[in-house]
Design a protein around this motif. Structure first.
Motif, PDB file in Angstrom:
ATOM      1  N   GLY A 191       5.437  -6.608  -5.259  1.00 49.32           N
ATOM      2  CA  GLY A 191       6.812  -6.167  -5.005  1.00 49.32           C
ATOM      3  C   GLY A 191       7.287  -5.033  -5.893  1.00 49.32           C
ATOM      4  N   ASN A 192       6.338  -4.306  -6.470  1.00 47.76           N
ATOM      5  CA  ASN A 192       6.713  -3.228  -7.401  1.00 47.76           C
ATOM      6  C   ASN A 192       7.103  -1.931  -6.715  1.00 47.76           C
ATOM      7  N   ASP A 193       7.811  -1.116  -7.449  1.00 50.52           N
ATOM      8  CA  ASP A 193       7.957   0.290  -7.154  1.00 50.52           C
ATOM      9  C   ASP A 193       6.528   0.849  -7.045  1.00 50.52           C
ATOM     10  N   GLU A 194       6.284   1.773  -6.099  1.00 52.82           N
ATOM     11  CA  GLU A 194       4.899   2.200  -5.875  1.00 52.82           C
ATOM     12  C   GLU A 194       4.324   3.075  -6.981  1.00 52.82           C
TER      13      GLU A 194
ATOM     14  N   TYR B 109      -4.805   7.284   6.343  1.00 54.26           N
ATOM     15  CA  TYR B 109      -4.614   6.605   5.065  1.00 54.26           C
ATOM     16  C   TYR B 109      -3.138   6.233   4.903  1.00 54.26           C
ATOM     17  N   ARG B 110      -2.267   7.212   5.160  1.00 56.94           N
ATOM     18  CA  ARG B 110      -0.825   6.961   4.999  1.00 56.94           C
ATOM     19  C   ARG B 110      -0.333   5.908   5.990  1.00 56.94           C
ATOM     20  N   ASP B 111      -0.881   5.939   7.207  1.00 51.41           N
ATOM     21  CA  ASP B 111      -0.501   4.932   8.204  1.00 51.41           C
ATOM     22  C   ASP B 111      -0.889   3.533   7.724  1.00 51.41           C
TER      23      ASP B 111
ATOM     24  N   ARG C  82       2.838  -1.927   3.649  1.00 48.87           N
ATOM     25  CA  ARG C  82       4.251  -2.024   3.245  1.00 48.87           C
ATOM     26  C   ARG C  82       5.004  -2.977   4.168  1.00 48.87           C
ATOM     27  N   GLN C  83       4.792  -2.794   5.475  1.00 51.36           N
ATOM     28  CA  GLN C  83       5.496  -3.638   6.452  1.00 51.36           C
ATOM     29  C   GLN C  83       5.025  -5.082   6.370  1.00 51.36           C
TER      30      GLN C  83
END
Lengths: 78, 324
Positions: B45-48, B311-313, B319-320
């Motif tokens: 649950g951290n800031d990335e 990669y970003r997807d 994240r979701q």
């Protein structure tokens, strides 16, 4: 009972502290817990592989200056 | 606090990196395998951009002096809480007094330990990352040592339930072949056609000189095209007039052994860079061990950008998943 000494690291295994020195230990030698058995070179570091118990070095399974994998058996101590 | 009982081989504090100072010669440092690092933070649950511990080959032994949530991601260096094996890619609750240790490395070269709240060390030039060569950032600019005490920070955004386990499809598998995609250039014109061909044909084996600065490979000698030494370039055929080195660029000093420059490398110099590893495959490179073999595959910029998009997807899907 014989115990396996495993390499925790991949790298190059050395049985000597430096090329012109003698090996740390020979097969048949007695060792104490904490004695250095060899070095593993990786990432410009030399990691000391130590005996985890008192005993006698039964056999080395890896030659001096050969490539070694993480988890590979280096020697047996009985 | 987290007390370091044994530091492991080379355990450093890393975040996303010290971005924006490359022009003044400061490399980004930061996590070498960005995907595993990012997923670790998401699982707690951290800031990335929260700082984690990057663990290489041999894990540390850490004593937690407060309750915390943790996740271990990356290659396979199996974690143990109080001597009991616990799964990677999963959110664990750890109690004050618990000890976290690691088994021998099984796959890959690095894992990331994310702690909810992040590891709190001073922010230097916008980052907590450790750059050991210059002694900047992290724990006093160096790898962890026995006796160090790490403070847990406040870089937490949300609660993630204990036992949250990343679905298999989002985990990395390091048992495949080590194909590293590269884009040809900036100075590939300096290699002979034969050497260019050989570079992509053969396997290259990773030497013991492989760390956060760079990876050096053994294979065969490469040859350069004859030329007249330009003004400003060194006398060796592998020299050009100084240029900025892209991160992931591969140079071949004297044609002898290729070196891939990574997160802590020098930012510029006078060696021919023959190709550059695409950004997504830098993660893969970081998980290749000494004595393993890699093959370089030439791709074009479209394929590299497509890989970056995928990669970003994937990160977005993770994240979701975590937000559910």
């Amino acid at each position: 009972m014989a115990d396996k000494v495993l390499s925790p690291l991949p790298g190059i295994f050395y049985r000597k502290p430096s090329p012109d020195k003698d090996v740390y230990v020979n097969e048949g030698d007695s060792v104490k817990e904490g004695d250095i058995l060899g070095l593993v070179e990786v990432m410009k570091n030399f990691y000391e592989v130590k005996a985890e118990k008192d005993g006698v070095i039964e056999k080395f399974h890896v030659e001096n200056e050969s490539e070694i994998e993480a988890g590979q058996e280096i020697a047996t101590i009985s | 606090m987290i007390k370091v009982k044994n530091p492991g081989l080379q355990t450093t504090v890393q975040d996303y990196g010290r971005i924006g100072y490359y022009d003044v010669g400061m490399p980004p440092s930061g996590a070498m395998d960005k995907y595993s690092y990012t997923v670790g933070n998401l699982l707690v649950g951290n800031d990335e951009n929260a700082a984690s511990l990057e663990i290489t080959y041999m894990g540390p032994t850490l004593e937690f002096q407060q309750d915390a949530f943790i996740a271990v991601t990356g290659g396979e260096i199996p974690p143990k809480i109080n001597g009991e094996a616990v799964p990677m890619w999963e959110t664990h609750s750890i109690k004050a007094g618990d000890e976290l240790s690691f088994d021998f490395v099984k796959k890959g070269a690095r894992v990331y330990l994310a702690v909810a709240g992040g590891v709190d060390v001073p922010v230097i030039m916008d980052s907590r990352s450790t750059y050991t060569l210059c002694g900047v950032g992290g724990m006093e600019g160096r790898a962890l040592q026995a006796g160090d005490e790490l403070k847990i920070g406040n870089d937490k955004k949300q609660e993630v339930k204990e036992g949250t386990s990343l679905p298999e499809e989002y985990r990395l598998d390091f048992s495949g072949d080590n194909e590293i995609r590269v884009i040809l250039g900036l100075c590939s014109y300096r290699l002979t056609e034969e050497s260019k061909k050989r570079f992509f044909e053969r396997e290259w084996s990773v030497t013991t000189e492989a760390n956060r600065v760079g990876y050096r490979f053994k294979g065969e000698r490469l040859h350069f095209v004859e030329r007249e030494q330009p003004f400003g370039a060194g006398s060796n055929a592998s020299n050009v007039v100084d240029l900025g080195y892209p991160i992931g660029s591969i140079q071949v000093p004297d044609g002898v052994e290729p070196i891939a420059l990574l997160n802590d490398a020098v930012t510029g110099g006078g060696y021919v860079t023959i190709c550059t590893i695409i950004s997504t495959d830098l993660d893969k490179m970081a998980q290749v061990k000494t004595n393993e073999k890699v093959r370089f595959v030439s791709v074009d910029i479209e394929e590299a950008l497509q890989a970056r998009k995928e990669y970003r997807d994937t990160v977005e899907k993770v994240r979701q998943f975590v937000a559910q």
